[in-house]
Every structure is written in C-alpha cells, then in structure tokens.
Design a protein around this motif. Structure first.
Motif, PDB file in Angstrom:
ATOM      1  N   LYS A  87     -33.951   5.985  22.862  1.00  0.00           N
ATOM      2  CA  LYS A  87     -34.525   6.297  24.166  1.00  0.00           C
ATOM      3  C   LYS A  87     -34.954   7.757  24.235  1.00  0.00           C
ATOM      4  CE  LYS A  87     -33.708   5.924  29.146  1.00  0.00           C
ATOM      5  NZ  LYS A  87     -32.781   5.506  30.218  1.00  0.00           N
TER       6      LYS A  87
ATOM      7  N   VAL B  15     -39.332   2.788  23.844  1.00  0.00           N
ATOM      8  CA  VAL B  15     -40.072   2.241  24.975  1.00  0.00           C
ATOM      9  C   VAL B  15     -40.597   3.386  25.830  1.00  0.00           C
ATOM     10  CG1 VAL B  15     -39.953   0.783  27.031  1.00  0.00           C
ATOM     11  CG2 VAL B  15     -38.661   0.151  24.982  1.00  0.00           C
ATOM     12  N   GLY B  16     -41.897   3.358  26.136  1.00  0.00           N
ATOM     13  CA  GLY B  16     -42.480   4.375  27.003  1.00  0.00           C
ATOM     14  C   GLY B  16     -43.689   5.041  26.390  1.00  0.00           C
TER      15      GLY B  16
ATOM     16  N   THR C 242     -42.877   4.173  32.397  1.00  0.00           N
ATOM     17  CA  THR C 242     -41.453   4.417  32.583  1.00  0.00           C
ATOM     18  C   THR C 242     -41.002   3.795  33.903  1.00  0.00           C
ATOM     19  OG1 THR C 242     -41.971   6.533  33.612  1.00  0.00           O
ATOM     20  CG2 THR C 242     -41.480   6.535  31.239  1.00  0.00           C
TER      21      THR C 242
ATOM     22  N   LEU D 109     -38.824   1.115  33.961  1.00  0.00           N
ATOM     23  CA  LEU D 109     -38.361  -0.253  33.789  1.00  0.00           C
ATOM     24  C   LEU D 109     -36.847  -0.314  34.007  1.00  0.00           C
ATOM     25  CD1 LEU D 109     -40.226  -1.472  30.557  1.00  0.00           C
ATOM     26  CD2 LEU D 109     -41.012  -1.550  32.931  1.00  0.00           C
TER      27      LEU D 109
ATOM     28  N   GLN E  83     -35.776  -5.504  32.064  1.00  0.00           N
ATOM     29  CA  GLN E  83     -37.161  -5.423  31.625  1.00  0.00           C
ATOM     30  C   GLN E  83     -37.260  -4.733  30.267  1.00  0.00           C
ATOM     31  OE1 GLN E  83     -38.499  -3.367  35.269  1.00  0.00           O
ATOM     32  NE2 GLN E  83     -40.155  -4.871  35.347  1.00  0.00           N
ATOM     33  N   THR E  84     -36.486  -3.660  30.081  1.00  0.00           N
ATOM     34  CA  THR E  84     -36.507  -2.940  28.811  1.00  0.00           C
ATOM     35  C   THR E  84     -36.075  -3.846  27.671  1.00  0.00           C
ATOM     36  OG1 THR E  84     -36.007  -0.873  29.962  1.00  0.00           O
ATOM     37  CG2 THR E  84     -35.618  -0.930  27.592  1.00  0.00           C
TER      38      THR E  84
ATOM     39  N   VAL F 187     -28.789  -2.186  28.028  1.00  0.00           N
ATOM     40  CA  VAL F 187     -29.926  -2.696  27.260  1.00  0.00           C
ATOM     41  C   VAL F 187     -29.478  -3.402  25.984  1.00  0.00           C
ATOM     42  CG1 VAL F 187     -32.012  -2.062  25.989  1.00  0.00           C
ATOM     43  CG2 VAL F 187     -31.564  -1.047  28.214  1.00  0.00           C
TER      44      VAL F 187
ATOM     45  N   PRO G 115     -44.307  -6.196  30.824  1.00  0.00           N
ATOM     46  CA  PRO G 115     -42.984  -6.549  31.350  1.00  0.00           C
ATOM     47  C   PRO G 115     -43.089  -7.492  32.548  1.00  0.00           C
ATOM     48  CG  PRO G 115     -43.586  -4.338  32.045  1.00  0.00           C
ATOM     49  CD  PRO G 115     -44.667  -4.791  31.099  1.00  0.00           C
TER      50      PRO G 115
END
Length: 247
Positions: A8, A62-63, A88, A90, A94-95, A125, A205
């Motif tokens: 992350k 993610v992002g 960003t 989420l 969703q992630t 997550v 998403p």
C-alpha cells in the motif's frame, strides 16, 4: 515458487495532517506517502523466500499514485509489479475485490500482506482477499517455514502468547512487523528497478457499501487538578468516582 505481495502507498503517520473542507478527507498539502511499514516486512520475507527456494516475487499496488512504492519494492528485489490504477478512497472490500480480479491469471503459491495499514489501522484486505479466493490464511505471522507444499507459521497472540499453524499452499499470510529486518534499497537496485516490468491492470470496483460520514480530531478533555492535603484529595477522588457511578 511464485509469491504475490500486497503493498500500500500509504500516508506517513509523521505527516502534517489537516482535514479538508468537505470534512471527509485530508488535505494533500503536507502529506508524505511511502510504502506501508508492515508491507515492507512482507516484501522482505517474499524476497528471502525467493532467494532460498527460487521463483518470482510479484508486488501489487492499488491507486493512481502508487508507482513510487512499487518501484521501491522492485529496487528491493521484487521481479515485477502490477498496478491497479483506480481512484483512492476504496473501502477494504472493494480493494480486495480489485486485487482478486487483477491477479486472477497469476498462478501463485503464496500471497503475503502486511498485518495492518499505518494510515487507517485496518487489518482487513488480506483476510477478505483470502476469503474471496477461498484459500487458507493466517494473520499476525512472525515466522514462516515452507516444507513439501505446506507452510508452517508462528502467529502472535494477545498477552505475549504465540500459536503455531500449518497451512496448505496456496495460502495467504499477513505478516507482523519484526518478522525480519527489511533491506535498504541500493543504488544498483534502483537502477535495476527501472528495467523491470510494471503492468497496469484496469479494474472497475463495485459500489461501496461503506459511507464515510466524518473525519475529525478527537476533542481534548481537560484534566482536573486536585489540590489539598492527602485526606482532602482522597475525599475529592471518592466524590468524583461516586458522581460517575464508578463506586
């Protein structure tokens, strides 16, 4: 072995934080981003597994702005990266969903993730992803030993206790800080990272089922200073405790 690591691009907790006008987000000014601290340990553990057993380490972020974190992981020794360029904000479900979709063609043996995130303090997550993939998982892992298609791990429990667990691969582990000593990124590592693959996988998403109502600074409670001789102080404390229904 193919090891996937979830990383992350998180706000550094030492950043200067201020709430935006909408009351639901932070102002970008003054924010410093870096790899989530727990995820650094996950990347290091994956690289050590590759060094001992051979294989490949794939990092997933993610992002839209996670490039720097992914490049840092590549410089540490990961082989390639998958970037999921979504907005960003989420939620954890969703992630996990977009990660599941992005790695659906990766025939992995093991997924590693940090135990928690340093910005939101979530621990969700990794376990959500494991559930979506229908694979076994273990959390707060402090040691990993791989033998004959199984993973033997030690988990950190409350009160200083530990638990030993054995899982069949493929499986997912969330690792605790202190499991290893993450290596420093070398100049040669940075140069090699420039030539390594970073593939973008676009995933849409689903609609979030979580609504953020407000971000706020907790109110500061003023302390009451009690003065007087010991008997007066004791009487006042008893009075306060009675008023609050504590005795």
């Amino acid at each position: 072995m193919k090891v996937i690591v979830l990383v992350k691009h998180a706000v550094d907790p030492e950043s200067e934080l201020s709430i935006a006008e909408d009351g639901k987000s932070l102002k970008d000014a003054g924010l410093v981003y870096d790899i989530n601290d727990w995820d650094r340990y996950a990347v290091e553990e994956a690289i050590r597994i590759k060094e001992n057993r051979g294989g490949e380490v794939v990092v997933v972020g993610v992002g839209e702005k996670c490039d720097d974190t992914l490049r840092k992981c590549l410089a540490m020794g990961a082989d390639r990266a998958i970037k999921i360029p979504v907005e960003t904000g989420l939620d954890a479900y969703q992630t996990a969903e977009v990660i599941k979709e992005a790695i659906k063609d990766e025939k992995f043996d093991l997924i590693l993730a940090g135990f928690m995130s340093q910005d939101l303090n979530n621990t969700l997550v990794g376990v959500l992803l494991a559930s979506m993939l229908d694979i076994p998982y273990a959390t707060a892992v402090t040691s990993v030993n791989i033998e004959n298609g199984t993973v033997k791990v030690t988990r950190e429990l409350e009160g200083g206790y530990s638990e030993e667990v054995e899982l069949k691969m493929p499986c997912l582990l969330t690792v605790q800080s202190g499991i290893n000593e993450p290596r420093y990124v070398s100049i040669m590592g940075i140069k090699r990272a420039r030539t390594k693959e970073m593939k973008e996988v676009k995933v849409t998403p689903t609609v979030s089922t979580v609504e953020l109502e407000k971000i706020y600074v907790p109110p500061v409670k003023k302390a009451e200073i009690i003065t007087g001789d010991p008997s007066q102080v004791a009487d006042k404390i008893i009075e306060i405790l009675k008023d609050r229904g504590l005795i």
